[in-house]
Design an enzyme around this catalytic site. Sequence first.
Site, PDB file in Angstrom:
ATOM      1  N   SER A  85       0.857  -1.186   0.000  1.00 25.38           N
ATOM      2  CA  SER A  85       0.000   0.000   0.000  1.00 25.38           C
ATOM      3  C   SER A  85       0.893   1.235   0.000  1.00 25.38           C
ATOM      4  CB  SER A  85      -0.907  -0.044   1.229  1.00 25.38           C
ATOM      5  OG  SER A  85      -1.900   0.951   1.150  1.00 25.38           O
ATOM      6  N   ASN A  86       0.390   2.346   0.468  1.00 27.11           N
ATOM      7  CA  ASN A  86       1.164   3.596   0.565  1.00 27.11           C
ATOM      8  C   ASN A  86       0.629   4.394   1.741  1.00 27.11           C
ATOM      9  OD1 ASN A  86      -1.004   5.474  -0.377  1.00 27.11           O
ATOM     10  ND2 ASN A  86      -0.873   4.158  -2.182  1.00 27.11           N
ATOM     11  N   PRO A  87       1.345   5.448   2.174  1.00 26.90           N
ATOM     12  CA  PRO A  87       0.949   6.135   3.422  1.00 26.90           C
ATOM     13  C   PRO A  87      -0.185   7.145   3.287  1.00 26.90           C
ATOM     14  CG  PRO A  87       3.186   6.735   2.750  1.00 26.90           C
ATOM     15  CD  PRO A  87       2.582   5.990   1.623  1.00 26.90           C
ATOM     16  N   ALA A 100      -4.830   7.595  -3.651  1.00 29.35           N
ATOM     17  CA  ALA A 100      -3.481   7.158  -3.997  1.00 29.35           C
ATOM     18  C   ALA A 100      -3.581   5.672  -4.369  1.00 29.35           C
ATOM     19  CB  ALA A 100      -2.542   7.378  -2.820  1.00 29.35           C
TER      20      ALA A 100
END
Length: 212
Positions: free
Chosen positions: A25-27, A92
């Site tokens: 995933s991403n932040p 995102a």
Amino acid sequence: MGKSLNCLISAGPTREWIDPVRFISNPSSGKMGYALASEAHKRNFKVNLVSGPVLLPIEKGIDVTYVESAEEMSIAMMTQFNEADLIIMCAAVCDHKPKEMWGQKKKKADFPTSIEFVSTKDILYELGKRKKENQKLIGFAAETESCEQNAKKKLNLKNLDWIALNDVSIKDIGFESDLNEITLYSNSEQKVKLSIASKEKLAAQIFDIITK
Ligand code: C5P
């Protein structure tokens, strides 16, 4: 009184599962997308928010569809796209997912040293292809280099009306922060720089500009 306009917004990250206990995933915190949803609601839009997994409360009056993967987000956005007047793709989305998801937890000793990835669908690109005259489509671009050039390229490639660029190489803004700094570019060559501010304040400024 006329019918209120529909605003479809995506927010947050996606998760691409490797096995039942691991994902990439991403932040992304979802704060920018949720602030935009809240601003749209204030301005009397009927708001549909498509949200990846984030820890934010939903304001009363906003309809939300929770999704996890890029595939699920794509389905939710496509399903609601035709009804929408204004579409803001703030999520995102992970660009890649594991080629296969293992049905069982991979044991530590069996975990491979490399995993094969495949591209996810570019949701915004697909929406851009379907966009009709009366619809406005807005995208986001998080860049670390050649920011303006990359943002403008995406604006054209994805058939957007506006793109909101944030330079994520600048410390303390973007992703998990409460603050952001955005430059907006339009398909009619307008450029509007919004100085560093809370995501709520920026959401209001973005709406002022894109709904002008
Ligand atoms: O090309 P890039 O990923 O930088 O473009 C960012 C924009 O495209 C964002 O608005 C993001 O929500 C959207 N996007 C998408 N589907 C993807 C990747 C990005 O809709 N798979």
